[in-house]
Every structure is written in structure tokens, then in C-alpha cells.
Design a protein around this motif. Structure first.
Motif, PDB file in Angstrom:
ATOM      1  N   LEU A 137      -3.223   6.921  -0.015  1.00 40.16           N
ATOM      2  CA  LEU A 137      -3.011   6.658   1.409  1.00 40.16           C
ATOM      3  C   LEU A 137      -2.531   7.907   2.128  1.00 40.16           C
ATOM      4  O   LEU A 137      -2.895   8.163   3.270  1.00 40.16           O
ATOM      5  CB  LEU A 137      -1.972   5.541   1.582  1.00 40.16           C
ATOM      6  CG  LEU A 137      -2.516   4.128   1.471  1.00 40.16           C
ATOM      7  CD1 LEU A 137      -1.374   3.134   1.491  1.00 40.16           C
ATOM      8  CD2 LEU A 137      -3.475   3.837   2.613  1.00 40.16           C
ATOM      9  N   ARG A 140      -5.124  10.048   3.426  1.00 44.26           N
ATOM     10  CA  ARG A 140      -5.747   9.591   4.667  1.00 44.26           C
ATOM     11  C   ARG A 140      -5.000  10.128   5.878  1.00 44.26           C
ATOM     12  O   ARG A 140      -5.587  10.439   6.904  1.00 44.26           O
ATOM     13  CB  ARG A 140      -5.779   8.069   4.685  1.00 44.26           C
ATOM     14  CG  ARG A 140      -6.985   7.571   5.403  1.00 44.26           C
ATOM     15  CD  ARG A 140      -7.238   6.139   5.132  1.00 44.26           C
ATOM     16  NE  ARG A 140      -6.165   5.324   5.673  1.00 44.26           N
ATOM     17  CZ  ARG A 140      -6.017   4.043   5.383  1.00 44.26           C
ATOM     18  NH1 ARG A 140      -6.849   3.458   4.576  1.00 44.26           N
ATOM     19  NH2 ARG A 140      -5.024   3.365   5.891  1.00 44.26           N
ATOM     20  N   ALA A 167     -13.134   8.591   5.573  1.00 40.87           N
ATOM     21  CA  ALA A 167     -14.227   7.641   5.758  1.00 40.87           C
ATOM     22  C   ALA A 167     -15.577   8.300   5.495  1.00 40.87           C
ATOM     23  O   ALA A 167     -16.535   8.083   6.215  1.00 40.87           O
ATOM     24  CB  ALA A 167     -14.190   7.017   7.155  1.00 40.87           C
ATOM     25  N   TYR A 241     -12.185   1.559  -7.551  1.00 42.24           N
ATOM     26  CA  TYR A 241     -12.596   1.143  -6.215  1.00 42.24           C
ATOM     27  C   TYR A 241     -11.539   1.442  -5.171  1.00 42.24           C
ATOM     28  O   TYR A 241     -11.773   1.317  -3.985  1.00 42.24           O
ATOM     29  CB  TYR A 241     -12.973  -0.334  -6.204  1.00 42.24           C
ATOM     30  CG  TYR A 241     -11.807  -1.285  -6.138  1.00 42.24           C
ATOM     31  CD1 TYR A 241     -11.078  -1.594  -7.268  1.00 42.24           C
ATOM     32  CD2 TYR A 241     -11.441  -1.878  -4.936  1.00 42.24           C
ATOM     33  CE1 TYR A 241     -10.026  -2.471  -7.216  1.00 42.24           C
ATOM     34  CE2 TYR A 241     -10.373  -2.758  -4.880  1.00 42.24           C
ATOM     35  CZ  TYR A 241      -9.671  -3.043  -6.019  1.00 42.24           C
ATOM     36  OH  TYR A 241      -8.618  -3.905  -5.952  1.00 42.24           O
ATOM     37  N   VAL A 242     -10.376   1.879  -5.626  1.00 42.79           N
ATOM     38  CA  VAL A 242      -9.304   2.128  -4.670  1.00 42.79           C
ATOM     39  C   VAL A 242      -9.643   3.315  -3.769  1.00 42.79           C
ATOM     40  O   VAL A 242      -9.476   3.254  -2.552  1.00 42.79           O
ATOM     41  CB  VAL A 242      -7.980   2.372  -5.415  1.00 42.79           C
ATOM     42  CG1 VAL A 242      -6.881   2.731  -4.447  1.00 42.79           C
ATOM     43  CG2 VAL A 242      -7.608   1.144  -6.209  1.00 42.79           C
ATOM     44  N   ALA A 244     -12.606   4.492  -2.984  1.00 39.07           N
ATOM     45  CA  ALA A 244     -13.678   4.135  -2.054  1.00 39.07           C
ATOM     46  C   ALA A 244     -13.157   3.224  -0.955  1.00 39.07           C
ATOM     47  O   ALA A 244     -13.560   3.322   0.201  1.00 39.07           O
ATOM     48  CB  ALA A 244     -14.823   3.468  -2.800  1.00 39.07           C
ATOM     49  N   ALA A 245     -12.223   2.331  -1.321  1.00 40.19           N
ATOM     50  CA  ALA A 245     -11.700   1.399  -0.324  1.00 40.19           C
ATOM     51  C   ALA A 245     -10.803   2.114   0.682  1.00 40.19           C
ATOM     52  O   ALA A 245     -10.840   1.827   1.875  1.00 40.19           O
ATOM     53  CB  ALA A 245     -10.928   0.272  -1.011  1.00 40.19           C
ATOM     54  N   LEU A 246      -9.995   3.049   0.209  1.00 39.72           N
ATOM     55  CA  LEU A 246      -9.013   3.671   1.102  1.00 39.72           C
ATOM     56  C   LEU A 246      -9.551   4.902   1.814  1.00 39.72           C
ATOM     57  O   LEU A 246      -9.166   5.181   2.943  1.00 39.72           O
ATOM     58  CB  LEU A 246      -7.755   4.041   0.322  1.00 39.72           C
ATOM     59  CG  LEU A 246      -6.984   2.873  -0.285  1.00 39.72           C
ATOM     60  CD1 LEU A 246      -5.738   3.366  -0.980  1.00 39.72           C
ATOM     61  CD2 LEU A 246      -6.623   1.850   0.775  1.00 39.72           C
ATOM     62  N   GLY A 248     -13.027   5.829   1.846  1.00 39.45           N
ATOM     63  CA  GLY A 248     -14.432   5.758   2.231  1.00 39.45           C
ATOM     64  C   GLY A 248     -14.662   4.849   3.421  1.00 39.45           C
ATOM     65  O   GLY A 248     -13.737   4.520   4.158  1.00 39.45           O
ATOM     66  N   ASN A 249     -15.918   4.497   3.612  1.00 41.74           N
ATOM     67  CA  ASN A 249     -16.240   3.499   4.627  1.00 41.74           C
ATOM     68  C   ASN A 249     -17.228   2.519   4.017  1.00 41.74           C
ATOM     69  O   ASN A 249     -17.379   2.474   2.801  1.00 41.74           O
ATOM     70  CB  ASN A 249     -16.780   4.168   5.897  1.00 41.74           C
ATOM     71  CG  ASN A 249     -18.075   4.928   5.651  1.00 41.74           C
ATOM     72  OD1 ASN A 249     -18.731   4.750   4.634  1.00 41.74           O
ATOM     73  ND2 ASN A 249     -18.433   5.785   6.572  1.00 41.74           N
TER      74      ASN A 249
END
Lengths: 300, 415
Positions: A137, A140, A167, A241-242, A244-246, A248-249
Motif C-alpha cells: 500500500l 501506492r 494502476a 494476487y495482492v 495485482a489488486a493493490l 494494478g487495475n
């Protein structure tokens, strides 16, 4: 490669176990076998069962009956080919990046760090002291459009002014690379550190340039570390997948994200289970091919 | 504004009642499911964790013996930022007061990231009638409907919750729980548009304003199907509370797909869209009403929320006692406590969502605290008739619709 291994390092043949020793061995194995049985064998059969279920017909989400419907697998593959391809593309790319960044780092720590060696090792592991979700996070925030990193790069005209770093696929691959780097560095370090320095010196004595010595002596001797590191990075990265989820888009989703959404959003357990099995099968095949090619008897 | 004893006009109330065909939305998917890391990642990476495969629902779970008298505890699972919290003492003031008043030790767990994941997490235990360790859970209408239909909730003893009479009239009867036998509203809210008013001084009026070229890559929408698609459908002139068809749903989905593919929409998010508003990555979003009030209070008054001209969606979250809970009477005592207007006012002042308790507004107006008085006029807490006339409740999805629509929605989201 085997020829390079000094004879003295070769492990002795295991002594043949007597009856009593055998019993001790079995006793020692029990906790591990129990653990595997309860948390691996039983779940994997449950998962296999789930993957061949079909909706019960009650119309309520989450209710399925066991029908041994193998077509679930084909449906899952045809619907999510693209996601599999993307997952493996991202994870292989991230693994190569990890190797490219991790190898010099591990080399430095093993051969050139001197008294700083322990400190550097602690620094490699230090990120683990914080939750990895939080660290992801944080990226980001750091790479936000109006954050100082991106603003500075834009001000220097190093990146186009309308580029978003988060993203995007770049952010996802970078995130995976960052998160798995220690898993690459530590095995590399431990295998580099074990190399007998006299072999490297001998390479120099035989008029090898430092690059030739690295290519012909050091790197081959560190192969067990390379294989262990790449496996430790690649396997979890393909199911990740974390990141890609946090970072990525919706156009960077990996297979892990699909499993998550099938499982928790759509409540489609059979597809989620089938996807997990397909992922496992592909990873297994890739890993077997890789280990055979890399030929790492020393690994075990 | 004149008399505001009953915040809803009869016609608005009728609209909402008619729309209580009980659809609604999960809100707040914190980290888009990051909380489910363990299960999902393990499942994906090596398959060592197996999902509880679900059989049929032939045997219904039955409620357990109530041990409330001997065990003076109540465990409450709720969403994040959904109860008044004191930063300095790290406590929930109203919850502490409840414990002092009743001698029941209340523990509060922000365990629910969104409806889907929490339901998936507890469903296996509920099916077997097991205690999930929570005595109150909070689900949005559509999920509350599912839980009640599957008989996973215990019937409430109305005699123990006399304050439930304070529930807003229009919420007393909902299609999925006639007479509120199993559930009691926690809070309600809207989904609408929110934007950064410093960067976009002219504001947004409709969902179509989100697709303006100058906002490319700066737009985010909610990962809650019923909110995002509900708003797009309203923009297309389709009433999401009415009997819309799969084609009409598909038309709305096409708009979302197109805007995602073109890069107009940066990301689809749950609760974490607020972080992107703060960082500036998102300038205009589909948002939940209460979040924007909280955001403005904590990060400077920079954002504005509005219900689009074509209409927004409305939802309610509901407290339920899960089937295996051995502390039902304690849970009822807690519900009763939060339906005291004085207590409800304190919660409303913090969470900024629509307060379902009659009398809370009067308490806030009579408060000596100027801030409290101002909040009593906040339309996101005490809705105006004009707002209520504009919002719709997404209709209940029948049978296979639920799975088909959410499957299609996830496909467009790249899953």
C-alpha cells in the motif's frame, strides 16, 4: 558442473538403518506426516471434489452438489486462458528482475561486504518486520500521480506528463519484484557464501578474467542458490494476487484475483477450485522442466 | 425546514417501501479483499487450504441454548469506521457506556470488509449451526435477505428491544423481513458522485460527467455492482428498483466495460477509493455518502458529494444474530441500547451515514455543541425529501440472476 565440485564435499552414503533406527525415523516423521495429511492431503481431495461440483438447482448462491463434472476444468481454461498467460508473464518477468537485482546484491554480501555482511543481511530481511500488505500500500502512496517521485520524474521530463505509474502492469511487476526479492537474495547468498574461495583464486591463477571466472566458476557453483531462489520467487508470484489488486487495475488481474473473485464475490466454488488445480498443474510442469534442465542434484 | 420530527414525507416513504424489493450492495471492500490474503493466496498458490464445499441445504441449522444470563458478553462484527471511536483513548465511547450500564462486556471487531467475503467466510459454520464467535453481524439488505432466507439468523425477541419502535417508519417493513423479526437496521446511506472541488470547481451533475475527456484516468467507481451499475442504469433511464431486464443490465455493463478499456476509469475500488481521493490519483468517483463527510472532516474540506440528477442508489446495513450465537439476549440488549436516540445521535455524529433512529435529530438539535447542531442539518445523516425522491433501492435478484449478473460484472472487472 559435477566435475567442479571438490571430491571432499561429496556427501557420504547414508548408513543403512537398523530396525531400531527405522522406528526412530518413523517416530520423527509422524508430526510432519500428520501435518501433511491434515493440511495438505485431506484438503486437496476436498478441493478436487469441489472442482467437479455443479449448482444444486436451489438457485441460492453457494449451494452445489457433487456430480464429477469434469467439464468445469475445460470451461475454466477456456474462460481464463488470458489470465493464466498474464500471470505467468508477470511472474517470470518478476523472477528474472529479482535475479538481476538479487545476484549482484548477494554477491556483494557474500564476498565484498566484510564486516558489514551481517548488517546487510539484516537489511535484506528488515522489510519482513512490516506487514507486506502495508508495504505494498505504501508503494501506492509513493508512486501516486501527485506524489513527489512521479512529480519529480515528470518535472525532469523523464516520463510523459500523462503517465500514471500506479494502476498499471509496470506497478504490478515492480510490486511482485519488490515483495519477493528477499526470497531470491537469501538462497543466493547462502550458496555463494559456501563457495570455496580457493576455487575462484584458482580461476584467476589460470588466467581467467574476473568475468570469465564469474561465468565459468562462481555462477555454476551458485546454481543451487539460483534454482532455489527462482523457485521461491516464481511459485508464489504466479499465485499472487495482492500486488495485482493493490497496484494494478482491472486490466492487470492475475489468476489469483480470479480465484478470489470466483470464491468470494460470485460464490462459484467449483470454478475457483478448478482454477487452483490448473494453476498447480502448470506450476508443477514448469518447475519439473526447469529443475531437470538446470540439473540440480545438489538441491536435495 | 419546518417540522422535522419525521424526516420522510409519506410519498418518499412509499417510494422506498415499494423499492424494498430488497436489493443492496456491499459497501466498503477494504483493500479489495486484502483481508482474504491467506485463504485466496494459499488456495491459488498451492491449494493447501480447501474451501468448505457446500452441500444442499436439506437440514436447517437450529439455534443453540442462550447462555446470556451466565456469560455476560456480546461479540459484535461490524464494518470499518462504523462506530464512534475516540482516538485519544482508543475506545468506543458508546460501547463502553453500554458495558458500564448493563454489565455486559462488549467486544467489537471490524471484521467485515464486504458482504461477499464475510459471508463466504462464515457460511460453512452457519450451515452447521456452529458459533462463529460473533453475536451480532451486520449485512447489507441483499445479503441480510440471503442469510434470513437460509435460516442462518435467530429470531429476535421484540419484548427485549422496546427501543426498536424508534426505527424509521419506512424501514419497519422490508420485503426480506416483514415486521423486522430477524434484523434491525444499523445505518443507511447513498451511492452518488463525489469530486475534488478545488480541481473541479464546476462540479459533477451526472454520471456522464465522469466520462469527460479531461478526467481520463482520474475516475474511480465502486466495486459494488449494485452501486456502480445502479447509477449507470439510472443515467440510461432504467430504474434499478424496477423489473429491469438482463439486456438493460448488459447495456449498463457495456458502458463500464468501454470506460475501463479506454482507461477513462483508473480503477474499481471498495472502501479504499478514499485513499486515492486523498492522494489525488482520483478526482471524481462514485462514492458512498458518509465517507465524504468523514473525509472532509479529517483531511480538510476538499470534496463534495451529490446524488446525480438522474438518481442515486440507497442501501441499509442490518444487524443480525447468527444462528450459533449463545448470547442472543445480550445482543438484543445491545441493539436496544443503540436504538436509544441519545446513543444513536452520538453514533450518527461520527459515522455520518443516514441515522435510522427517530428522535436522534432532535437530540442533536438540542445539543449545546455547535458541531452537533450543524450535523443535525446534514442531509447525508437526516435525508431531505428531495434527496429521498431521487434515490432507488436496487431490486432483489432472483435465483440465477444473482450469480449471472455478478459473474458478468466480475468479468468486466477483469476477473
Amino acid at each position: 558442473m559435477a566435475a567442479l565440485t571438490p571430491a571432499s564435499v561429496e556427501p557420504d552414503e547414508l548408513p543403512r538403518a537398523s530396525g531400531r533406527q527405522l522406528r526412530t525415523v518413523l517416530l520423527l516423521l509422524i508430526p510432519g506426516l500428520l501435518w501433511l495429511g491434515v493440511f495438505f492431503v485431506v484438503p486437496i481431495f476436498t478441493l478436487a471434489g469441489t472442482s467437479t461440483q455443479t449448482p444444486s438447482g436451489s438457485g441460492l448462491p453457494g449451494e452445489f452438489v457433487q456430480t464429477f463434472h469434469l467439464a468445469n476444468y475445460w470451461d475454466a481454461i477456456s474462460a481464463y486462458r488470458g489470465h493464466f498467460a498474464r500471470s505467468f508473464f508477470y511472474s517470470i518477468l518478476a523472477t528474472l528482475l529479482c535475479l538481476a537485482i538479487g545476484y549482484p546484491l548477494a554477491y556483494l554480501i557474500a564476498f565484498r561486504a566484510g564486516r558489514l555482511r551481517n548488517l546487510l543481511l539484516v537489511l535484506v530481511v528488515a522489510p519482513f518486520f512490516t506487514s507486506f500488505v502495508l508495504r505494498t500500500l505504501a508503494w501506492r502512496q509513493i508512486l501516486a500521480d501527485d506524489g513527489w517521485v512521479v512529480s519529480a520524474l515528470k518535472w525532469l521530463h523523464l516520463i510523459p506528463s500523462d503517465l500514471a505509474v500506479t494502476a498499471s502492469p509496470i506497478a504490478v511487476v515492480a510490486g511482485i519484484t519488490y515483495n519477493f526479492l528477499p526470497f531470491m537474495v537469501l538462497p543466493l547468498y547462502s550458496s555463494l557464501e559456501r563457495i570455496d574461495p580457493r576455487l575462484i583464486e584458482a580461476g584467476g591463477d589460470l588466467y581467467g578474467t574476473s568475468f570469465t571466472v564469474l561465468r565459468k566458476v562462481t555462477f555454476p557453483l551458485s546454481m543451487p542458490g539460483v534454482v532455489a531462489g527462482t523457485l521461491l520467487t516464481f511459485i508464489p508470484a504466479s499465485g499472487d494476487y495482492v500486488n495485482a489488486a493493490l497496484l494494478g487495475n482491472t486490466r492487470t488481474t492475475m489468476i489469483g484475483n480470479v480465484v478470489e473473485s470466483r470464491f468470494f464475490r460470485v460464490v462459484d466454488y467449483p470454478t475457483a477450485a478448478a482454477l487452483s488445480f490448473i494453476l498447480m498443474a502448470i506450476i508443477l510442469v514448469l518447475v519439473i522442466l526447469y529443475v531437470r534442465r538446470a540439473g540440480t542434484e545438489e538441491l536435495v | 425546514m419546518t417540522q422535522r420530527r419525521r424526516p420522510l414525507s409519506p410519498e418518499a416513504a412509499a417510494v422506498i417501501r415499494a423499492q424494498q424489493a430488497a436489493g443492496r450492495f456491499s459497501r466498503r471492500s477494504l483493500f479489495t479483499g486484502a483481508g482474504t490474503v491467506g485463504l485466496g493466496a494459499a488456495l491459488a498458490a498451492c491449494g493447501t487450504s480447501a474451501p468448505a464445499s457446500s452441500g444442499g441445504s436439506d437440514e436447517e441449522p437450529s439455534a443453540v441454548q442462550d447462555k446470556s444470563a451466565s456469560e455476560k458478553v456480546v461479540n459484535w462484527a461490524n464494518w470499518t469506521l462504523y462506530l464512534d471511536y475516540d482516538e485519544s483513548t482508543k475506545t468506543y465511547p458508546t460501547l463502553q457506556a453500554f458495558s458500564q450500564e448493563t454489565g455486559i462486556k462488549a467486544s467489537y471487531d471490524e471484521a467485515i470488509e464486504d458482504n461477499d467475503s464475510y459471508y463466504a467466510k462464515i457460511q460453512g459454520q452457519l450451515r452447521n449451526g456452529q458459533d462463529i464467535g460473533q453475536d451480532i453481524v451486520v449485512f447489507t439488505d441483499y445479503m441480510a435477505a440471503r442469510v434470513i432466507q437460509q435460516k442462518y439468523a435467530q429470531e429476535l425477541d421484540q419484548a427485549r428491544i422496546p427501543n426498536a419502535g424508534n426505527l424509521l417508519e419506512n424501514l419497519k417493513t422490508v420485503s426480506y423481513d416483514n415486521g423486522r423479526k430477524y434484523s434491525l437496521t444499523w445505518q443507511s446511506g447513498y451511492a452518488g458522485l463525489a469530486w475534488n472541488k478545488e480541481k473541479l470547481p464546476q462540479g459533477l451533475k451526472s454520471v456522464d460527467d465522469l466520462w469527460k475527456p479531461e478526467l481520463k484516468g482520474k475516475v474511480e467507481v465502486l466495486s459494488e455492482m449494485r452501486d456502480t451499475l445502479g447509477l449507470i442504469m439510472l443515467q440510461q433511464g432504467v430504474d434499478p428498483s424496477g423489473a429491469f431486464t438482463a439486456d438493460q443490465f448488459g447495456n449498463a455493463l457495456d458502458v463500464l466495460d468501454e470506460q475501463l478499456s479506454s482507461g477513462q476509469i483508473r480503477q474499481v475500488k471498495g472502501n479504499s477509493y478514499t485513499q486515492d481521493l486523498i492522494s489525488g490519483d482520483a478526482l471524481a468517483v462514485i462514492a458512498w455518502s458518509g465517507d465524504i463527510t468523514t473525509l472532509n472532516a479529517e483531511n480538510g474540506d476538499k470534496w463534495e458529494f451529490a446524488i446525480p440528477e438522474a438518481g442515486g442508489t440507497m442501501w441499509s446495513d442490518n444487524m443480525l444474530v447468527p444462528i450459533g450465537s449463545p448470547h442472543k439476549a445480550n445482543a438484543e440488549a445491545l441493539m436496544n441500547y443503540y436504538y436509544d436516540p441519545e446513543v444513536a445521535a452520538q453514533v450518527a455524529a461520527y459515522v455520518s451515514y443516514v441515522c435510522p433512529v427517530q428522535g436522534a435529530q432532535e437530540v442533536m438539535l438540542a445539543s449545546p455543541d455547535k458541531e452537533m447542531q450543524a450535523l443535525a442539518e446534514n442531509p447525508n445523516i437526516f435525508p431531505t425529501e428531495a434527496d429521498l425522491a431521487k434515490v432507488k433501492v436496487f431490486r432483489a435478484l432472483e435465483g440465477t440472476e444473482e450469480t449471472e449478473f455478478s459473474s458478468e460484472f466480475q468479468r468486466v472487472l477483469g476477473n
